[in-house]
Write a protein that holds these residues in place. Sequence first.
Motif, PDB file in Angstrom:
ATOM      1  N   MET A 234       0.825  -1.187   0.000  1.00 28.57           N
ATOM      2  CA  MET A 234       0.000   0.000   0.000  1.00 28.57           C
ATOM      3  C   MET A 234       0.875   1.259   0.000  1.00 28.57           C
ATOM      4  SD  MET A 234      -3.368   0.398   2.216  1.00 28.57           S
ATOM      5  CE  MET A 234      -4.302   1.873   2.254  1.00 28.57           C
ATOM      6  N   ASP A 235       2.118   1.084  -0.328  1.00 29.10           N
ATOM      7  CA  ASP A 235       3.066   2.198  -0.348  1.00 29.10           C
ATOM      8  C   ASP A 235       3.015   2.864  -1.716  1.00 29.10           C
ATOM      9  OD1 ASP A 235       5.045   3.920   0.344  1.00 29.10           O
ATOM     10  OD2 ASP A 235       6.658   2.509  -0.050  1.00 29.10           O
ATOM     11  N   THR A 236       1.884   3.488  -1.994  1.00 25.22           N
ATOM     12  CA  THR A 236       1.712   4.069  -3.318  1.00 25.22           C
ATOM     13  C   THR A 236       1.244   5.513  -3.224  1.00 25.22           C
ATOM     14  OG1 THR A 236      -0.594   3.419  -3.497  1.00 25.22           O
ATOM     15  CG2 THR A 236       1.033   1.816  -4.237  1.00 25.22           C
ATOM     16  N   PHE A 237       1.338   6.144  -4.341  1.00 26.13           N
ATOM     17  CA  PHE A 237       0.849   7.504  -4.489  1.00 26.13           C
ATOM     18  C   PHE A 237      -0.654   7.557  -4.201  1.00 26.13           C
ATOM     19  CE2 PHE A 237      -1.128  10.702  -7.175  1.00 26.13           C
ATOM     20  CZ  PHE A 237      -0.400  11.837  -6.859  1.00 26.13           C
ATOM     21  N   LEU A 238      -1.386   6.599  -4.738  1.00 25.13           N
ATOM     22  CA  LEU A 238      -2.837   6.598  -4.570  1.00 25.13           C
ATOM     23  C   LEU A 238      -3.261   6.394  -3.125  1.00 25.13           C
ATOM     24  CD1 LEU A 238      -4.026   4.674  -7.747  1.00 25.13           C
ATOM     25  CD2 LEU A 238      -4.180   7.111  -7.270  1.00 25.13           C
ATOM     26  N   ALA A 239      -2.490   5.625  -2.373  1.00 27.34           N
ATOM     27  CA  ALA A 239      -2.816   5.434  -0.957  1.00 27.34           C
ATOM     28  C   ALA A 239      -2.718   6.763  -0.210  1.00 27.34           C
ATOM     29  CB  ALA A 239      -1.885   4.402  -0.331  1.00 27.34           C
ATOM     30  N   GLY A 240      -1.682   7.520  -0.464  1.00 35.05           N
ATOM     31  CA  GLY A 240      -1.541   8.830   0.159  1.00 35.05           C
ATOM     32  C   GLY A 240      -2.594   9.799  -0.329  1.00 35.05           C
ATOM     33  N   PHE A 241      -2.897   9.721  -1.615  1.00 34.21           N
ATOM     34  CA  PHE A 241      -3.904  10.590  -2.217  1.00 34.21           C
ATOM     35  C   PHE A 241      -5.261  10.364  -1.564  1.00 34.21           C
ATOM     36  CE2 PHE A 241      -7.029  11.792  -5.371  1.00 34.21           C
ATOM     37  CZ  PHE A 241      -6.506  12.936  -5.945  1.00 34.21           C
ATOM     38  N   PHE A 242      -5.701   9.117  -1.523  1.00 37.28           N
ATOM     39  CA  PHE A 242      -7.036   8.833  -0.999  1.00 37.28           C
ATOM     40  C   PHE A 242      -7.116   8.942   0.521  1.00 37.28           C
ATOM     41  CE2 PHE A 242      -7.585   6.794  -5.212  1.00 37.28           C
ATOM     42  CZ  PHE A 242      -8.639   7.580  -5.635  1.00 37.28           C
ATOM     43  N   THR A 243      -6.028   8.684   1.218  1.00 33.60           N
ATOM     44  CA  THR A 243      -6.021   8.886   2.670  1.00 33.60           C
ATOM     45  C   THR A 243      -6.226  10.358   2.992  1.00 33.60           C
ATOM     46  OG1 THR A 243      -4.542   7.005   3.012  1.00 33.60           O
ATOM     47  CG2 THR A 243      -4.653   8.635   4.772  1.00 33.60           C
ATOM     48  N   THR A 244      -5.506  11.210   2.308  1.00 36.22           N
ATOM     49  CA  THR A 244      -5.633  12.652   2.549  1.00 36.22           C
ATOM     50  C   THR A 244      -6.984  13.166   2.088  1.00 36.22           C
ATOM     51  OG1 THR A 244      -3.255  12.837   2.240  1.00 36.22           O
ATOM     52  CG2 THR A 244      -4.513  14.878   2.178  1.00 36.22           C
ATOM     53  N   LEU A 245      -7.470  12.674   0.965  1.00 39.37           N
ATOM     54  CA  LEU A 245      -8.791  13.072   0.484  1.00 39.37           C
ATOM     55  C   LEU A 245      -9.861  12.695   1.508  1.00 39.37           C
ATOM     56  CD1 LEU A 245     -10.436  14.267  -1.868  1.00 39.37           C
ATOM     57  CD2 LEU A 245     -10.604  11.948  -2.785  1.00 39.37           C
ATOM     58  N   PHE A 246      -9.769  11.486   2.057  1.00 41.04           N
ATOM     59  CA  PHE A 246     -10.722  11.050   3.074  1.00 41.04           C
ATOM     60  C   PHE A 246     -10.651  11.944   4.311  1.00 41.04           C
ATOM     61  CE2 PHE A 246     -11.426   8.611   6.978  1.00 41.04           C
ATOM     62  CZ  PHE A 246     -12.782   8.343   6.826  1.00 41.04           C
ATOM     63  N   LEU A 247      -9.448  12.252   4.766  1.00 44.21           N
ATOM     64  CA  LEU A 247      -9.305  13.119   5.942  1.00 44.21           C
ATOM     65  C   LEU A 247      -9.864  14.517   5.678  1.00 44.21           C
ATOM     66  CD1 LEU A 247      -5.759  12.047   7.177  1.00 44.21           C
ATOM     67  CD2 LEU A 247      -7.952  11.592   8.285  1.00 44.21           C
ATOM     68  N   ASN A 248      -9.622  15.054   4.480  1.00 44.23           N
ATOM     69  CA  ASN A 248     -10.175  16.367   4.139  1.00 44.23           C
ATOM     70  C   ASN A 248     -11.701  16.342   4.141  1.00 44.23           C
ATOM     71  OD1 ASN A 248      -7.682  17.529   3.869  1.00 44.23           O
ATOM     72  ND2 ASN A 248      -7.704  17.570   1.651  1.00 44.23           N
ATOM     73  N   LEU A 249     -12.279  15.301   3.546  1.00 45.89           N
ATOM     74  CA  LEU A 249     -13.734  15.191   3.525  1.00 45.89           C
ATOM     75  C   LEU A 249     -14.295  15.013   4.930  1.00 45.89           C
ATOM     76  CD1 LEU A 249     -14.206  12.956   0.364  1.00 45.89           C
ATOM     77  CD2 LEU A 249     -14.642  15.409   0.580  1.00 45.89           C
ATOM     78  N   LEU A 250     -13.576  14.287   5.773  1.00 43.34           N
ATOM     79  CA  LEU A 250     -14.001  14.105   7.160  1.00 43.34           C
ATOM     80  C   LEU A 250     -13.999  15.436   7.908  1.00 43.34           C
ATOM     81  CD1 LEU A 250     -14.785  11.991   9.309  1.00 43.34           C
ATOM     82  CD2 LEU A 250     -12.356  11.818   9.850  1.00 43.34           C
ATOM     83  N   VAL A 251     -12.942  16.212   7.740  1.00 41.73           N
ATOM     84  CA  VAL A 251     -12.871  17.524   8.395  1.00 41.73           C
ATOM     85  C   VAL A 251     -13.968  18.441   7.870  1.00 41.73           C
ATOM     86  CG1 VAL A 251     -11.470  19.626   8.570  1.00 41.73           C
ATOM     87  CG2 VAL A 251     -10.443  17.404   9.006  1.00 41.73           C
ATOM     88  N   MET A 252     -14.237  18.394   6.576  1.00 39.41           N
ATOM     89  CA  MET A 252     -15.294  19.231   6.021  1.00 39.41           C
ATOM     90  C   MET A 252     -16.665  18.800   6.549  1.00 39.41           C
ATOM     91  SD  MET A 252     -13.842  19.806   2.147  1.00 39.41           S
ATOM     92  CE  MET A 252     -15.437  20.036   1.476  1.00 39.41           C
ATOM     93  N   ALA A 253     -16.898  17.500   6.678  1.00 39.22           N
ATOM     94  CA  ALA A 253     -18.183  17.023   7.203  1.00 39.22           C
ATOM     95  C   ALA A 253     -18.352  17.432   8.662  1.00 39.22           C
ATOM     96  CB  ALA A 253     -18.264  15.504   7.062  1.00 39.22           C
ATOM     97  N   ILE A 254     -17.305  17.301   9.441  1.00 45.40           N
ATOM     98  CA  ILE A 254     -17.365  17.728  10.842  1.00 45.40           C
ATOM     99  C   ILE A 254     -17.575  19.235  10.914  1.00 45.40           C
ATOM    100  CG2 ILE A 254     -16.003  17.966  12.964  1.00 45.40           C
ATOM    101  CD1 ILE A 254     -14.722  15.235  12.227  1.00 45.40           C
ATOM    102  N   GLY A 255     -16.859  19.978  10.095  1.00 46.65           N
ATOM    103  CA  GLY A 255     -17.015  21.432  10.072  1.00 46.65           C
ATOM    104  C   GLY A 255     -18.415  21.845   9.669  1.00 46.65           C
ATOM    105  N   TYR A 256     -18.974  21.149   8.689  1.00 47.53           N
ATOM    106  CA  TYR A 256     -20.338  21.467   8.263  1.00 47.53           C
ATOM    107  C   TYR A 256     -21.331  21.164   9.378  1.00 47.53           C
ATOM    108  CZ  TYR A 256     -24.589  21.656   5.504  1.00 47.53           C
ATOM    109  OH  TYR A 256     -25.830  21.972   5.033  1.00 47.53           O
ATOM    110  N   GLY A 257     -21.140  20.029  10.057  1.00 50.00           N
ATOM    111  CA  GLY A 257     -22.016  19.687  11.167  1.00 50.00           C
ATOM    112  C   GLY A 257     -21.931  20.690  12.300  1.00 50.00           C
ATOM    113  N   ILE A 258     -20.734  21.141  12.596  1.00 45.01           N
ATOM    114  CA  ILE A 258     -20.561  22.133  13.665  1.00 45.01           C
ATOM    115  C   ILE A 258     -21.069  23.496  13.208  1.00 45.01           C
ATOM    116  CG2 ILE A 258     -18.859  23.342  15.075  1.00 45.01           C
ATOM    117  CD1 ILE A 258     -17.180  20.789  15.029  1.00 45.01           C
ATOM    118  N   ALA A 259     -20.938  23.791  11.909  1.00 44.45           N
ATOM    119  CA  ALA A 259     -21.393  25.082  11.397  1.00 44.45           C
ATOM    120  C   ALA A 259     -22.909  25.230  11.526  1.00 44.45           C
ATOM    121  CB  ALA A 259     -20.974  25.253   9.940  1.00 44.45           C
TER     122      ALA A 259
END
Length: 93
Positions: free
Chosen positions: A1-26
């Motif tokens: 799993m040491d790939t570019f895509l693993a880092g890409f999708f991990t970060t994308l997931f974390l960004n979406l998670l932060v945005m969902a939490i931010g939207y819920g708190i907003a």
Amino acid sequence: MDTFLAGFFTTLFLNLLVMAIGYGIALSPSAIGAVMLLGIGVFQVAYLIPLAWFNRRRPEFIKGMATVAVITCFLNGACWLIGLAILSQMTGG
């Protein structure tokens, strides 16, 4: 799993998670949710630097992370510029 895509999708997931939490708190009376949504570039630093440090021996993973971080910052900056332009027109400035 040491790939570019693993880092890409991990970060994308974390960004979406932060945005969902931010939207819920907003939706609550607290202003922190709006700050999270509007300043996601700042919040990225809080979780991407430790994640990059933990994966420092996996350069392809970090490249994927950096790609998503840069895309997020550019999109955030573009949204800020559009928002400020609309606000400027609304106030007659």
